[in-house]
Design a protein around this motif. Structure first.
Motif, PDB file in Angstrom:
ATOM      1  N   TYR A  32     -44.921 -60.534  15.545  1.00  0.00           N
ATOM      2  CA  TYR A  32     -44.281 -60.517  14.232  1.00  0.00           C
ATOM      3  C   TYR A  32     -44.032 -59.058  13.879  1.00  0.00           C
ATOM      4  O   TYR A  32     -44.966 -58.257  13.880  1.00  0.00           O
ATOM      5  CB  TYR A  32     -45.189 -61.145  13.167  1.00  0.00           C
ATOM      6  CG  TYR A  32     -45.592 -62.556  13.505  1.00  0.00           C
ATOM      7  CD1 TYR A  32     -44.862 -63.630  13.018  1.00  0.00           C
ATOM      8  CD2 TYR A  32     -46.684 -62.819  14.325  1.00  0.00           C
ATOM      9  CE1 TYR A  32     -45.219 -64.933  13.330  1.00  0.00           C
ATOM     10  CE2 TYR A  32     -47.049 -64.116  14.649  1.00  0.00           C
ATOM     11  CZ  TYR A  32     -46.310 -65.164  14.149  1.00  0.00           C
ATOM     12  OH  TYR A  32     -46.661 -66.458  14.475  1.00  0.00           O
ATOM     13  N   HIS A  33     -42.775 -58.727  13.571  1.00  0.00           N
ATOM     14  CA  HIS A  33     -42.466 -57.338  13.238  1.00  0.00           C
ATOM     15  C   HIS A  33     -41.097 -57.247  12.596  1.00  0.00           C
ATOM     16  O   HIS A  33     -40.371 -58.230  12.502  1.00  0.00           O
ATOM     17  CB  HIS A  33     -42.541 -56.446  14.485  1.00  0.00           C
ATOM     18  CG  HIS A  33     -41.513 -56.755  15.527  1.00  0.00           C
ATOM     19  ND1 HIS A  33     -40.807 -55.782  16.182  1.00  0.00           N
ATOM     20  CD2 HIS A  33     -41.050 -57.916  16.031  1.00  0.00           C
ATOM     21  CE1 HIS A  33     -39.974 -56.333  17.049  1.00  0.00           C
ATOM     22  NE2 HIS A  33     -40.105 -57.627  16.970  1.00  0.00           N
ATOM     23  N   VAL A  34     -40.775 -56.045  12.142  1.00  0.00           N
ATOM     24  CA  VAL A  34     -39.414 -55.758  11.719  1.00  0.00           C
ATOM     25  C   VAL A  34     -38.865 -54.756  12.722  1.00  0.00           C
ATOM     26  O   VAL A  34     -39.586 -53.875  13.198  1.00  0.00           O
ATOM     27  CB  VAL A  34     -39.322 -55.206  10.273  1.00  0.00           C
ATOM     28  CG1 VAL A  34     -39.718 -56.275   9.278  1.00  0.00           C
ATOM     29  CG2 VAL A  34     -40.124 -53.947  10.080  1.00  0.00           C
ATOM     30  N   LYS A  35     -37.613 -54.947  13.065  1.00  0.00           N
ATOM     31  CA  LYS A  35     -36.999 -54.027  14.021  1.00  0.00           C
ATOM     32  C   LYS A  35     -35.698 -53.497  13.452  1.00  0.00           C
ATOM     33  O   LYS A  35     -35.018 -54.182  12.683  1.00  0.00           O
ATOM     34  CB  LYS A  35     -36.800 -54.680  15.379  1.00  0.00           C
ATOM     35  CG  LYS A  35     -35.931 -55.899  15.394  1.00  0.00           C
ATOM     36  CD  LYS A  35     -35.901 -56.489  16.787  1.00  0.00           C
ATOM     37  CE  LYS A  35     -34.864 -57.573  16.901  1.00  0.00           C
ATOM     38  NZ  LYS A  35     -34.709 -58.054  18.257  1.00  0.00           N
ATOM     39  N   ASN A  36     -35.404 -52.276  13.829  1.00  0.00           N
ATOM     40  CA  ASN A  36     -34.210 -51.606  13.332  1.00  0.00           C
ATOM     41  C   ASN A  36     -33.041 -51.975  14.229  1.00  0.00           C
ATOM     42  O   ASN A  36     -33.006 -51.609  15.399  1.00  0.00           O
ATOM     43  CB  ASN A  36     -34.426 -50.096  13.310  1.00  0.00           C
ATOM     44  CG  ASN A  36     -33.330 -49.376  12.565  1.00  0.00           C
ATOM     45  OD1 ASN A  36     -32.252 -49.918  12.345  1.00  0.00           O
ATOM     46  ND2 ASN A  36     -33.613 -48.160  12.165  1.00  0.00           N
TER      47      ASN A  36
ATOM     48  N   ILE B  77     -52.986 -55.609  15.501  1.00  0.00           N
ATOM     49  CA  ILE B  77     -51.947 -54.600  15.313  1.00  0.00           C
ATOM     50  C   ILE B  77     -51.593 -54.155  16.724  1.00  0.00           C
ATOM     51  O   ILE B  77     -52.478 -53.908  17.550  1.00  0.00           O
ATOM     52  CB  ILE B  77     -52.460 -53.384  14.509  1.00  0.00           C
ATOM     53  CG1 ILE B  77     -52.739 -53.758  13.063  1.00  0.00           C
ATOM     54  CG2 ILE B  77     -51.477 -52.220  14.607  1.00  0.00           C
ATOM     55  CD1 ILE B  77     -51.539 -53.835  12.157  1.00  0.00           C
ATOM     56  N   ALA B  78     -50.303 -54.062  17.006  1.00  0.00           N
ATOM     57  CA  ALA B  78     -49.844 -53.642  18.331  1.00  0.00           C
ATOM     58  C   ALA B  78     -49.008 -52.372  18.188  1.00  0.00           C
ATOM     59  O   ALA B  78     -48.195 -52.259  17.271  1.00  0.00           O
ATOM     60  CB  ALA B  78     -49.008 -54.747  18.969  1.00  0.00           C
ATOM     61  N   LEU B  79     -49.223 -51.433  19.111  1.00  0.00           N
ATOM     62  CA  LEU B  79     -48.440 -50.192  19.129  1.00  0.00           C
ATOM     63  C   LEU B  79     -47.557 -50.157  20.365  1.00  0.00           C
ATOM     64  O   LEU B  79     -48.017 -50.440  21.474  1.00  0.00           O
ATOM     65  CB  LEU B  79     -49.363 -48.969  19.161  1.00  0.00           C
ATOM     66  CG  LEU B  79     -49.540 -48.262  17.835  1.00  0.00           C
ATOM     67  CD1 LEU B  79     -50.311 -49.134  16.891  1.00  0.00           C
ATOM     68  CD2 LEU B  79     -50.207 -46.930  18.043  1.00  0.00           C
ATOM     69  N   TYR B  80     -46.323 -49.781  20.131  1.00  0.00           N
ATOM     70  CA  TYR B  80     -45.316 -49.624  21.176  1.00  0.00           C
ATOM     71  C   TYR B  80     -44.696 -48.239  21.007  1.00  0.00           C
ATOM     72  O   TYR B  80     -44.656 -47.718  19.891  1.00  0.00           O
ATOM     73  CB  TYR B  80     -44.201 -50.669  21.012  1.00  0.00           C
ATOM     74  CG  TYR B  80     -44.668 -52.092  21.073  1.00  0.00           C
ATOM     75  CD1 TYR B  80     -44.644 -52.802  22.263  1.00  0.00           C
ATOM     76  CD2 TYR B  80     -45.133 -52.745  19.932  1.00  0.00           C
ATOM     77  CE1 TYR B  80     -45.065 -54.126  22.321  1.00  0.00           C
ATOM     78  CE2 TYR B  80     -45.564 -54.061  19.982  1.00  0.00           C
ATOM     79  CZ  TYR B  80     -45.530 -54.747  21.173  1.00  0.00           C
ATOM     80  OH  TYR B  80     -45.954 -56.048  21.233  1.00  0.00           O
ATOM     81  N   PRO B  81     -44.146 -47.660  22.074  1.00  0.00           N
ATOM     82  CA  PRO B  81     -43.407 -46.411  21.867  1.00  0.00           C
ATOM     83  C   PRO B  81     -42.138 -46.712  21.072  1.00  0.00           C
ATOM     84  O   PRO B  81     -41.501 -47.742  21.282  1.00  0.00           O
ATOM     85  CB  PRO B  81     -43.081 -45.944  23.289  1.00  0.00           C
ATOM     86  CG  PRO B  81     -43.216 -47.153  24.151  1.00  0.00           C
ATOM     87  CD  PRO B  81     -44.152 -48.097  23.464  1.00  0.00           C
ATOM     88  N   SER B  82     -41.796 -45.830  20.154  1.00  0.00           N
ATOM     89  CA  SER B  82     -40.604 -46.063  19.323  1.00  0.00           C
ATOM     90  C   SER B  82     -39.346 -45.476  19.939  1.00  0.00           C
ATOM     91  O   SER B  82     -38.241 -45.853  19.566  1.00  0.00           O
ATOM     92  CB  SER B  82     -40.793 -45.451  17.938  1.00  0.00           C
ATOM     93  OG  SER B  82     -40.778 -44.038  18.038  1.00  0.00           O
ATOM     94  N   GLY B  83     -39.524 -44.518  20.837  1.00  0.00           N
ATOM     95  CA  GLY B  83     -38.371 -43.824  21.396  1.00  0.00           C
ATOM     96  C   GLY B  83     -38.011 -42.578  20.603  1.00  0.00           C
ATOM     97  O   GLY B  83     -37.175 -41.790  21.018  1.00  0.00           O
TER      98      GLY B  83
ATOM     99  N   HIS C 245     -43.809 -47.776  17.320  1.00  0.00           N
ATOM    100  CA  HIS C 245     -43.337 -48.990  16.659  1.00  0.00           C
ATOM    101  C   HIS C 245     -44.576 -49.846  16.439  1.00  0.00           C
ATOM    102  O   HIS C 245     -45.404 -49.997  17.338  1.00  0.00           O
ATOM    103  CB  HIS C 245     -42.313 -49.730  17.533  1.00  0.00           C
ATOM    104  CG  HIS C 245     -41.884 -51.023  16.912  1.00  0.00           C
ATOM    105  ND1 HIS C 245     -41.081 -51.067  15.802  1.00  0.00           N
ATOM    106  CD2 HIS C 245     -42.182 -52.310  17.227  1.00  0.00           C
ATOM    107  CE1 HIS C 245     -40.885 -52.336  15.459  1.00  0.00           C
ATOM    108  NE2 HIS C 245     -41.554 -53.104  16.308  1.00  0.00           N
ATOM    109  N   TRP C 246     -44.710 -50.397  15.235  1.00  0.00           N
ATOM    110  CA  TRP C 246     -45.881 -51.171  14.840  1.00  0.00           C
ATOM    111  C   TRP C 246     -45.505 -52.635  14.687  1.00  0.00           C
ATOM    112  O   TRP C 246     -44.450 -52.955  14.155  1.00  0.00           O
ATOM    113  CB  TRP C 246     -46.419 -50.650  13.504  1.00  0.00           C
ATOM    114  CG  TRP C 246     -46.814 -49.207  13.540  1.00  0.00           C
ATOM    115  CD1 TRP C 246     -45.983 -48.130  13.447  1.00  0.00           C
ATOM    116  CD2 TRP C 246     -48.122 -48.680  13.687  1.00  0.00           C
ATOM    117  NE1 TRP C 246     -46.703 -46.971  13.522  1.00  0.00           N
ATOM    118  CE2 TRP C 246     -48.032 -47.280  13.668  1.00  0.00           C
ATOM    119  CE3 TRP C 246     -49.389 -49.265  13.819  1.00  0.00           C
ATOM    120  CZ2 TRP C 246     -49.132 -46.458  13.781  1.00  0.00           C
ATOM    121  CZ3 TRP C 246     -50.498 -48.438  13.933  1.00  0.00           C
ATOM    122  CH2 TRP C 246     -50.367 -47.049  13.916  1.00  0.00           C
ATOM    123  N   ALA C 247     -46.395 -53.520  15.136  1.00  0.00           N
ATOM    124  CA  ALA C 247     -46.154 -54.956  15.045  1.00  0.00           C
ATOM    125  C   ALA C 247     -47.485 -55.682  14.912  1.00  0.00           C
ATOM    126  O   ALA C 247     -48.549 -55.094  15.119  1.00  0.00           O
ATOM    127  CB  ALA C 247     -45.410 -55.453  16.281  1.00  0.00           C
TER     128      ALA C 247
END
Length: 172
Positions: free
Chosen positions: A45-49, A10-16, A26-28
């Protein structure tokens, strides 16, 4: 049985998003090798808006799973047993548009449920979304408070990594 199976992260990114703790990240998923050397290629692998285009599934090769662009931290959650099966499962998960409460974390939670139901794409694993989400948020908060993301030099290093299977930090 190979002991060098690819790992599911599981990877965490800032979502803004500011001011909304639930939407802060943001989760991926990342898939990469167990043995990590100087550069560790893998896939995200993720879904992005896409905003006007809505949510879309994406899988993208990354040069180094240890330090993808804006990555905050990653968490080992499984040993991949059947990568093709896992990827097919992720590709076939529904992407929901038109529901303002659905987002990347919804997709991750559904994926974990389906991976657990499948029982064949990963072996040893931690697939409990409630545990993963709570631990990941707390871990990144601790790293942030400790100044881990404060300098440009730190941002270039491999990102903090915690192995939820072995219950240990592998990259500080």
């Amino acid at each position: 049985m190979s002991s060098n199976k690819n790992r599911l992260y599981i990877a965490l990114y800032p979502s803004g998003v500011v001011g909304n703790e639930e939407r802060r990240f943001h989760w991926a998923f990342l898939i990469g090798p167990k043995a990590e050397k100087s550069v560790v290629p893998g896939v995200r692998y993720h879904v992005k808006n896409m905003y006007m285009g809505g949510w879309q599934y994406e899988e993208k090769g990354v040069d180094d799973v240890r330090s993808t662009n804006t990555l905050l931290a990653r968490f080992v959650i499984g040993k991949v047993e059947d990568e093709r099966r896992l990827i097919d499962l992720l590709r076939n998960l529904p992407v929901v548009n038109g529901d303002p409460n659905w987002r990347c974390r919804s997709w991750i939670a559904k994926a974990l449920t389906e991976i657990a139901k499948d029982g064949k794409c990963v072996g040893t694993s931690e697939l409990n979304w409630g545990h993963i989400e709570a631990f990941a948020r707390q871990y990144v908060a601790q790293k942030t408070a400790a100044g881990r993301y404060a300098t440009a030099e730190d941002l270039l290093k491999p990102k903090p990594t915690y192995d939820l299977l072995g219950r240990k930090e592998t990259v500080p």
